[in-house]
Design a protein around this motif. Structure first.
Motif, PDB file in Angstrom:
ATOM      1  N   ASP A  55      -0.114   9.309  -3.883  1.00 26.05           N
ATOM      2  CA  ASP A  55      -0.517   8.785  -2.566  1.00 26.05           C
ATOM      3  C   ASP A  55      -2.366   9.133  -2.510  1.00 26.05           C
ATOM      4  OD1 ASP A  55      -1.093   8.583   0.073  1.00 26.05           O
ATOM      5  OD2 ASP A  55       0.819   9.470   0.710  1.00 26.05           O
ATOM      6  N   ALA A  56      -2.922   8.227  -2.734  1.00 26.96           N
ATOM      7  CA  ALA A  56      -4.328   8.159  -2.527  1.00 26.96           C
ATOM      8  C   ALA A  56      -4.883   8.215  -1.347  1.00 26.96           C
ATOM      9  CB  ALA A  56      -4.888   6.987  -3.214  1.00 26.96           C
ATOM     10  N   HIS A  57      -4.181   8.279  -0.157  1.00 22.95           N
ATOM     11  CA  HIS A  57      -4.675   8.639   0.961  1.00 22.95           C
ATOM     12  C   HIS A  57      -3.477   9.371   1.746  1.00 22.95           C
ATOM     13  CE1 HIS A  57      -7.318   7.073   4.753  1.00 22.95           C
ATOM     14  NE2 HIS A  57      -6.513   8.114   5.277  1.00 22.95           N
ATOM     15  N   CYS A  58      -3.861  10.674   1.952  1.00 26.07           N
ATOM     16  CA  CYS A  58      -2.960  11.230   2.667  1.00 26.07           C
ATOM     17  C   CYS A  58      -3.528  12.724   3.018  1.00 26.07           C
ATOM     18  CB  CYS A  58      -1.875  12.187   1.675  1.00 26.07           C
ATOM     19  SG  CYS A  58      -0.358  12.801   2.101  1.00 26.07           S
ATOM     20  N   HIS A  59      -2.997  13.357   4.208  1.00 27.29           N
ATOM     21  CA  HIS A  59      -3.647  14.505   4.778  1.00 27.29           C
ATOM     22  C   HIS A  59      -2.801  15.547   4.976  1.00 27.29           C
ATOM     23  CE1 HIS A  59      -6.827  11.663   6.059  1.00 27.29           C
ATOM     24  NE2 HIS A  59      -6.018  10.864   6.508  1.00 27.29           N
ATOM     25  N   VAL A  60      -2.856  16.552   3.996  1.00 28.10           N
ATOM     26  CA  VAL A  60      -2.122  17.589   3.989  1.00 28.10           C
ATOM     27  C   VAL A  60      -2.791  18.899   4.873  1.00 28.10           C
ATOM     28  CG1 VAL A  60      -0.882  19.688   2.795  1.00 28.10           C
ATOM     29  CG2 VAL A  60      -0.796  17.275   1.810  1.00 28.10           C
ATOM     30  N   GLY A  61      -2.167  19.512   5.739  1.00 28.95           N
ATOM     31  CA  GLY A  61      -2.826  20.413   6.626  1.00 28.95           C
ATOM     32  C   GLY A  61      -3.264  19.807   7.844  1.00 28.95           C
ATOM     33  N   LEU A  62      -2.872  18.707   8.264  1.00 27.30           N
ATOM     34  CA  LEU A  62      -3.411  17.993   9.395  1.00 27.30           C
ATOM     35  C   LEU A  62      -2.234  17.179  10.225  1.00 27.30           C
ATOM     36  CD1 LEU A  62      -5.907  16.829  10.828  1.00 27.30           C
ATOM     37  CD2 LEU A  62      -5.736  14.977   9.469  1.00 27.30           C
ATOM     38  N   ASP A  63      -2.335  17.122  11.647  1.00 26.38           N
ATOM     39  CA  ASP A  63      -1.524  16.484  12.284  1.00 26.38           C
ATOM     40  C   ASP A  63      -2.021  15.564  13.394  1.00 26.38           C
ATOM     41  OD1 ASP A  63      -1.647  18.272  14.337  1.00 26.38           O
ATOM     42  OD2 ASP A  63       0.312  19.124  14.227  1.00 26.38           O
ATOM     43  N   ALA A  64      -1.295  15.187  14.359  1.00 28.19           N
ATOM     44  CA  ALA A  64      -2.163  14.321  15.269  1.00 28.19           C
ATOM     45  C   ALA A  64      -3.010  14.985  16.311  1.00 28.19           C
ATOM     46  CB  ALA A  64      -0.847  13.562  16.255  1.00 28.19           C
ATOM     47  N   HIS A  65      -2.986  16.527  16.213  1.00 27.25           N
ATOM     48  CA  HIS A  65      -3.749  17.242  17.057  1.00 27.25           C
ATOM     49  C   HIS A  65      -4.643  18.154  16.343  1.00 27.25           C
ATOM     50  CE1 HIS A  65      -0.947  16.486  20.335  1.00 27.25           C
ATOM     51  NE2 HIS A  65       0.164  16.689  19.435  1.00 27.25           N
ATOM     52  N   LEU A  86       3.360  13.118  -6.606  1.00 32.79           N
ATOM     53  CA  LEU A  86       2.903  14.500  -7.283  1.00 32.79           C
ATOM     54  C   LEU A  86       1.645  14.592  -7.507  1.00 32.79           C
ATOM     55  CD1 LEU A  86       5.698  14.773 -10.012  1.00 32.79           C
ATOM     56  CD2 LEU A  86       5.907  15.250  -7.430  1.00 32.79           C
ATOM     57  N   LEU A  87       0.847  13.576  -6.790  1.00 35.74           N
ATOM     58  CA  LEU A  87      -0.644  13.602  -7.088  1.00 35.74           C
ATOM     59  C   LEU A  87      -1.119  13.058  -5.767  1.00 35.74           C
ATOM     60  CD1 LEU A  87      -3.368  14.289  -8.438  1.00 35.74           C
ATOM     61  CD2 LEU A  87      -3.098  12.183  -9.587  1.00 35.74           C
ATOM     62  N   ILE A  88      -1.764  13.901  -4.816  1.00 38.80           N
ATOM     63  CA  ILE A  88      -2.318  13.423  -3.656  1.00 38.80           C
ATOM     64  C   ILE A  88      -3.660  13.321  -3.651  1.00 38.80           C
ATOM     65  CG2 ILE A  88      -2.653  14.167  -1.267  1.00 38.80           C
ATOM     66  CD1 ILE A  88       0.467  15.034  -1.408  1.00 38.80           C
ATOM     67  N   ARG A  89      -4.563  12.377  -3.111  1.00 43.22           N
ATOM     68  CA  ARG A  89      -5.923  12.526  -2.882  1.00 43.22           C
ATOM     69  C   ARG A  89      -5.770  12.701  -1.311  1.00 43.22           C
ATOM     70  NH1 ARG A  89     -10.491   8.074  -2.130  1.00 43.22           N
ATOM     71  NH2 ARG A  89      -8.714   6.902  -0.986  1.00 43.22           N
ATOM     72  N   ASP A  90      -6.217  13.908  -1.063  1.00 42.53           N
ATOM     73  CA  ASP A  90      -6.282  14.238   0.591  1.00 42.53           C
ATOM     74  C   ASP A  90      -7.584  13.869   0.957  1.00 42.53           C
ATOM     75  OD1 ASP A  90      -6.389  15.698   2.857  1.00 42.53           O
ATOM     76  OD2 ASP A  90      -5.267  17.323   2.166  1.00 42.53           O
ATOM     77  N   ALA A  91      -7.426  12.730   1.693  1.00 42.96           N
ATOM     78  CA  ALA A  91      -8.676  12.000   2.376  1.00 42.96           C
ATOM     79  C   ALA A  91      -9.175  12.275   3.654  1.00 42.96           C
ATOM     80  CB  ALA A  91      -8.204  10.324   2.517  1.00 42.96           C
ATOM     81  N   LEU A 233      -0.897  -0.018   4.593  1.00 46.62           N
ATOM     82  CA  LEU A 233      -0.378  -0.848   5.457  1.00 46.62           C
ATOM     83  C   LEU A 233       0.712  -0.022   6.408  1.00 46.62           C
ATOM     84  CD1 LEU A 233      -0.214  -3.886   2.544  1.00 46.62           C
ATOM     85  CD2 LEU A 233      -1.455  -3.705   4.846  1.00 46.62           C
ATOM     86  N   VAL A 234       1.165   0.835   5.689  1.00 47.06           N
ATOM     87  CA  VAL A 234       2.329   1.566   6.604  1.00 47.06           C
ATOM     88  C   VAL A 234       1.598   2.093   7.854  1.00 47.06           C
ATOM     89  CG1 VAL A 234       4.164   2.056   4.961  1.00 47.06           C
ATOM     90  CG2 VAL A 234       2.154   3.736   5.429  1.00 47.06           C
ATOM     91  N   ASN A 235       0.283   2.381   7.769  1.00 48.00           N
ATOM     92  CA  ASN A 235      -0.471   2.849   8.962  1.00 48.00           C
ATOM     93  C   ASN A 235      -0.866   1.591   9.800  1.00 48.00           C
ATOM     94  OD1 ASN A 235      -2.061   4.332  10.735  1.00 48.00           O
ATOM     95  ND2 ASN A 235      -3.777   4.035   9.764  1.00 48.00           N
ATOM     96  N   ILE A 236      -1.524   0.397   9.275  1.00 46.02           N
ATOM     97  CA  ILE A 236      -1.952  -0.590   9.937  1.00 46.02           C
ATOM     98  C   ILE A 236      -0.670  -1.216  10.670  1.00 46.02           C
ATOM     99  CG2 ILE A 236      -2.874  -3.150   9.516  1.00 46.02           C
ATOM    100  CD1 ILE A 236      -4.623  -0.345   8.665  1.00 46.02           C
ATOM    101  N   ALA A 237       0.454  -1.149  10.254  1.00 44.35           N
ATOM    102  CA  ALA A 237       1.556  -1.501  10.931  1.00 44.35           C
ATOM    103  C   ALA A 237       1.637  -0.941  12.738  1.00 44.35           C
ATOM    104  CB  ALA A 237       2.924  -0.981  10.290  1.00 44.35           C
ATOM    105  N   ASP A 283      -1.648   7.306   4.381  1.00 44.31           N
ATOM    106  CA  ASP A 283      -2.238   8.037   5.682  1.00 44.31           C
ATOM    107  C   ASP A 283      -1.525   8.853   6.437  1.00 44.31           C
ATOM    108  OD1 ASP A 283      -4.546   8.435   7.358  1.00 44.31           O
ATOM    109  OD2 ASP A 283      -4.595   6.607   8.477  1.00 44.31           O
ATOM    110  N   ALA A 284      -0.534   9.632   5.716  1.00 44.30           N
ATOM    111  CA  ALA A 284       0.241  10.467   6.463  1.00 44.30           C
ATOM    112  C   ALA A 284      -0.379  11.673   6.789  1.00 44.30           C
ATOM    113  CB  ALA A 284       1.456  11.177   5.196  1.00 44.30           C
ATOM    114  N   GLY A 285       0.044  12.254   7.803  1.00 42.82           N
ATOM    115  CA  GLY A 285      -0.478  13.570   8.312  1.00 42.82           C
ATOM    116  C   GLY A 285      -1.345  13.690   9.611  1.00 42.82           C
ATOM    117  N   GLY A 286      -1.542  12.250   9.996  1.00 41.42           N
ATOM    118  CA  GLY A 286      -2.120  12.011  11.199  1.00 41.42           C
ATOM    119  C   GLY A 286      -1.037  11.785  12.190  1.00 41.42           C
TER     120      GLY A 286
END
Length: 363
Positions: A55-65, A86-91, A233-237, A283-286
């Motif tokens: 997942d090359a665009h993910c945010h671990v340690g972040l939520d909407a706030h 199993l491999l995350i680029r935390d963007a 694209l799951v975020n652009i939705a 873009d998970a985590g926002g």
């Protein structure tokens, strides 16, 4: 499994899209294709094996706030792991997640430090919010803190203009990207709209997130310079819902977001057809939940990317782009096993049979 247990993966091992082997073994957490004889303590897993998904665009340690407690970050990482990521680029994240590196049961993370945004031009509590004169210094700071990446916010809503506009002057971006490259880091940028793209690419950027503003004028520039995109694209939705929420206050922005959403699949397909590297990111985590990597691969296929290429965008190609090994001899054993061939139907990715991380079955 004990440390002495040998894991045997039997069935079809997809080392590459056309490199398919019958089996592999895991000894001491690492992959080997040398047949082992006389081993007593063996666990066999059967099915179709892929390198651990990216997942090359993910945010671990972040939520909407903003930043979240470690316990919440742990749940986020575990959710991604169960989905096979199993491999995350935390963007971009304001949280210190280095403790995850010490956990053998959590995904590997490549960090881009904290977002760098223009003052009052991004989501509250997410980014360093600065002015152009400080951009080089902050890029240098995050280049040293990250794992080879820096994340800029390239555009966002300008409340005075009532629409998306570029955040940075070209000269400031060019100097900042040059400094990141001097320090050995690559640079990516959040960009929804059209305006910022040419300046960012001509300034030497390495990747653009979302890239919904690509046009027939800028797609060839991306292809020529080898600038990758992570479409999310799951975020652009979510754009229509966001547009509805801002309609009364920012009608120009709302209309713009709807246009970007309406052409999203055509944009991604045009980029792919032109030779622009395309990779999977959720873009998970926002505002989005974690564990959506299979959904994003399916979205790329819906956009018209061939299934094997969409699969590569989260496996072989993505790992090569990020400088991490796949299922090669001696590589760490991070892999996911499925019931059937994911090249034939990427929807298989939504139901991992087994998840193996650092040589241990964890899911």
């Amino acid at each position: 499994m004990s440390d002495r247990t040998v894991l045997h993966v039997s069935g079809r091992v997809l080392v590459g899209p056309d490199d398919v082997r019958d089996e592999l073994w895991v000894v001491g957490g690492r992959i080997t294709y040398e047949r082992l004889a006389g081993v007593r303590d063996t666990v066999t897993v059967r099915g179709w094996a892929l390198p651990g998904l990216v997942d090359a665009h993910c945010h671990v340690g972040l939520d909407a706030h903003g930043p979240v407690p470690a316990a919440t970050a742990e749940k986020q990482a575990l959710t991604d792991r169960e989905a096979g990521a199993l491999l995350i680029r935390d963007a971009g994240s304001p949280s210190d997640t280095r403790w995850i590196d010490d956990r053998e049961d959590l995904p590997r993370i490549i960090r881009a430090g904290r977002h760098i945004a223009r003052t009052r031009r991004y989501i509250r509590n997410y980014a360093h919010e600065i002015e152009p004169a400080d951009l080089v210094a902050y890029v240098a700071q995050e280049a040293r803190r990250g794992d080879g990446w820096v994340k800029l916010v390239g555009d966002w809503i300008d409340r005075d203009a009532g629409d998306l506009t570029a955040c940075w002057p070209r000269d400031a971006v060019q100097a900042a990207i040059a400094e990141a490259h001097r320090l050995g880091a690559r640079v990516t940028a959040h960009c929804f709209a059209e305006d910022a793209l040419r300046d960012l690419v001509e300034a030497g950027i390495d990747c653009v997130e979302h890239a919904t503003g690509l046009t027939e004028d800028t797609v060839p520039l991306f292809a020529e310079r080898g600038v990758a995109i992570v479409p999310t694209l799951v975020n652009i939705a979510t754009f229509p819902r966001l547009a509805d929420g801002g309609e009364s206050k920012f009608p120009r922005w709302s209309a713009h977001m709807r246009r970007l959403h309406a052409r999203r699949y055509d944009t991604v397909r045009a980029a792919y057809d032109a030779g622009v590297p395309v990779f999977v990111g959720t873009d998970a985590g926002g505002s989005l939940p974690h564990g959506l990597v299979a959904d994003e691969v399916a979205e790329l296929v819906t956009a018209g990317i061939p299934p094997v290429e969409a699969l590569s965008a989260t496996t072989w190609g993505a790992r090569r782009w990020l400088g991490r090994p796949g299922l090669t001899e001696g590589a760490p054993a991070d892999l996911v096993v499925y019931e059937s061939d994911p090249r034939a139907d990427v929807r298989v990715l939504a139901a991992p049979r087994r998840v193996v991380l650092r040589g241990r079955i964890v899911g």
